[in-house]
Design an enzyme around this catalytic site. Structure first.
Site, PDB file in Angstrom:
ATOM      1  CG  ASP A   1       0.521  -2.489   5.857  1.00 20.59           C
ATOM      2  OD1 ASP A   1      -0.421  -2.620   6.674  1.00 20.59           O
ATOM      3  OD2 ASP A   1       0.409  -1.844   4.799  1.00 20.59           O
TER       4      ASP A   1
ATOM      5  CD  GLN B   1      -6.934  -4.519   4.170  1.00 19.37           C
ATOM      6  OE1 GLN B   1      -7.869  -5.222   4.533  1.00 19.37           O
ATOM      7  NE2 GLN B   1      -7.115  -3.263   3.788  1.00 19.37           N
TER       8      GLN B   1
ATOM      9  CE  LYS C   1      -7.292  -0.281   6.374  1.00 18.30           C
ATOM     10  NZ  LYS C   1      -7.970   0.197   5.175  1.00 18.30           N
TER      11      LYS C   1
ATOM     12  CB  CYS D   1      -3.660   3.313  -1.481  1.00 17.43           C
ATOM     13  SG  CYS D   1      -4.838   4.586  -1.091  1.00 17.43           S
TER      14      CYS D   1
ATOM     15  CG  HIS E   1      -1.910   0.954   1.413  1.00 21.67           C
ATOM     16  ND1 HIS E   1      -1.679   2.251   1.819  1.00 21.67           N
ATOM     17  CD2 HIS E   1      -3.243   0.859   1.219  1.00 21.67           C
ATOM     18  CE1 HIS E   1      -2.830   2.907   1.873  1.00 21.67           C
ATOM     19  NE2 HIS E   1      -3.796   2.089   1.509  1.00 21.67           N
TER      20      HIS E   1
HETATM   21  N1  PMP Z   1      -1.831  -0.787   4.418  1.00 20.18           N
HETATM   22  C1  PMP Z   1      -2.822  -1.486   3.870  1.00 20.18           C
HETATM   23  C2  PMP Z   1      -2.523  -2.853   3.318  1.00 20.18           C
HETATM   24  C3  PMP Z   1      -4.105  -0.966   3.825  1.00 20.18           C
HETATM   25  O1  PMP Z   1      -5.090  -1.661   3.267  1.00 20.18           O
HETATM   26  C4  PMP Z   1      -4.339   0.328   4.352  1.00 20.18           C
HETATM   27  C5  PMP Z   1      -5.720   0.956   4.301  1.00 20.18           C
HETATM   28  N2  PMP Z   1      -6.323   0.886   3.050  1.00 20.18           N
HETATM   29  C6  PMP Z   1      -3.278   1.003   4.924  1.00 20.18           C
HETATM   30  C7  PMP Z   1      -2.037   0.423   4.941  1.00 20.18           C
HETATM   31  C8  PMP Z   1      -3.440   2.353   5.518  1.00 20.18           C
HETATM   32  O2  PMP Z   1      -4.257   2.311   6.645  1.00 20.18           O
HETATM   33  P1  PMP Z   1      -4.809   3.634   7.307  1.00 20.18           P
HETATM   34  O3  PMP Z   1      -5.363   4.457   6.199  1.00 20.18           O
HETATM   35  O4  PMP Z   1      -5.844   3.145   8.258  1.00 20.18           O
HETATM   36  O5  PMP Z   1      -3.663   4.283   7.990  1.00 20.18           O
END
Ligand code: PMP
Length: 409
Positions: free
Chosen positions: A199, A202, A225, A363, A122
């Site tokens: 990370d 998910q 999430k 993203c 991401h």
């Molecule tokens: N990493 C991954 C794999 C994600 O799916 C997301 C959220 N889409 C993020 C990082 C970022 O998370 P946040 O916007 O809650 O900081």
């Protein structure tokens, strides 16, 4: 087993009708809905206990501090953290990773060093490392993915030959649904002398995560999430790393003493929690954790994987649909494209039938380039979704296909 009917009753928003139809919420990888228990906990906190934490000498402030610190203990147990002092509350995964890049990274990465990320990361696990590497004159190396959407282990091995200072990767990909072999990747990275950042955005909502079993050094996740409020989350770190790291944000609460020209720092984790924290988020996160643990993360994972299998099977029956990501080792995320219908158009049309899916690059632009698409549509599942939701998705996708055929003819 997951009783979706009972669970749905816990989520007030799911009673909402969309154009007269049941709301089919399939954008859980973006954010989950919140159960009444979490909403009530937030209202209760403000109605009964609100005060600024760690400061007051009066009962309310002590209660607020106790609630906040109890949430830290809950998070620590949830991921089997090395110590509760190794749990830093953050706004979410993005802040957690930026904290590591801004603090550990600035202190330890120098000109000529390498930082490794993967092509399925991401943007939040890419951009902070780009900023760091650009500032330091270091190299950012992106590990390639295989044709079926996994981290290419051969390329991972080649990347490790550069003896990187740090290796970052997602446990579960938000764009492909791939569940990566986090413990194996960590072991390989450690053998090459790197510090590892996982990370967990998910993974924490959907799998039983044990950071000690993974063996990583840093693990970041987001509460929103996983049924918890927006702006909740934590960075889990080995305490000895946090001890050695410089502060990230300067301000109140993170100091021990402040002189005119310098300061000394508070103990961990407070050294990394400058300013008034989001107490309501921490309180809500603890309740969300209790809710998920009551269901059992193993059951949650099984339920979503089952839904993903059904969705892949049913969507594959529609001519023109391409599904991305691996066949197995897949979490409840199903990315797809439908002929030359733009995913944004598809999502807009599905919305008319009350079906909420995501469309875009999610993203993950470097990944989209490798898949050879500008965007995908993505259905992602959680505890309140059931096979009826998949049937609604499939029916709405078929309807959209017919509409486009008529328009094109
Ligand atoms: N990493 C991954 C794999 C994600 O799916 C997301 C959220 N889409 C993020 C990082 C970022 O998370 P946040 O916007 O809650 O900081």
């Amino acid at each position: 087993m997951i009783d979706t009917k009972r669970i749905r009753g816990d989520f007030p928003i799911l009673a909402r009708k969309e154009n007269g139809q049941r709301l089919v919420y399939l954008d859980n990888a973006a954010t989950s809905q919140k159960p009444r228990r979490v909403l009530d906990a937030i209202a209760h906190y403000y109605s009964e206990h609100n005060a600024n934490v760690h400061r007051g000498a009066y009962a309310l402030a002590v209660e607020a501090t106790d609630a906040y610190e109890a949430a830290r203990t809950a998070v620590s147990r949830f991921v089997n953290a090395w110590a509760r002092e190794g749990v830093v509350f953050t706004r979410g995964t993005t802040e957690g990773i930026n904290l590591v890049a801004g603090s550990w990274g600035r202190a330890n990465v120098s000109r000529g060093d390498t930082v490794v990320v993967t092509a399925m990361d991401h943007h939040s696990n890419i951009v902070p490392w780009q900023i760091l590497c650009q500032e330091k004159g270091a190299t950012l190396r992106m590990v390639e993915i295989t044709g079926d959407g996994r981290i290419d282990l051969a390329d991972f091995g080649r990347a490790l030959e550069a003896k990187p200072k740090l290796v970052a990767f997602p446990y579960v990909s938000n764009s492909l649904g791939t569940v990566n072999p986090a413990a194996q990747l960590t072991k390989l990275a450690h053998a090459a002398g790197a510090v590892t950042v996982v990370d967990g955005a998910q993974s924490s909502p959907h799998l039983r995560v044990d950071v000690r079993t993974i063996g990583c050094d840093f693990y970041a996740f987001s509460g929103h999430k996983m049924l918890a409020p927006m702006g909740s989350g934590a960075l889990i770190a080995k305490p000895e790393l946090l001890e050695a790291m410089p502060p990230y944000h300067g301000g109140g609460e993170m100091i021990e003493r402040v002189w005119d020209d310098r300061s000394t720092w508070n103990k961990i984790p407070h050294k990394f929690e400058g300013g008034t924290p989001n107490v309501e988020a921490a309180v809500g996160l603890a309740v969300a954790i209790a809710y998920l643990e009551q269901l059992g993360l193993e059951h949650v994972a099984e339920h979503e994987q089952q839904l993903a299998r059904v969705a892949v099977e049913r969507l594959s029956q529609i001519e023109g649909i391409t599904i991305y990501g691996p066949r197995d080792h897949r979490a409840g995320v199903v990315p797809f494209t439908y002929g030359d219908i733009h995913p944004h158009d598809l999502a807009t049309i599905l919305d008319r039938d009350g079906v909420c899916i995501r469309a875009g690059h999610h993203c993950t632009q470097p990944l989209m380039r490798r898949l050879g698409v500008a965007a995908t549509a993505r259905a992602s599942f959680y505890i309140y979704n059931d096979v009826d939701d998949i049937e609604s998705l499939v029916a709405a996708v078929r309807k959209a296909g017919e509409l486009f055929r008529v328009l094109a003819s």
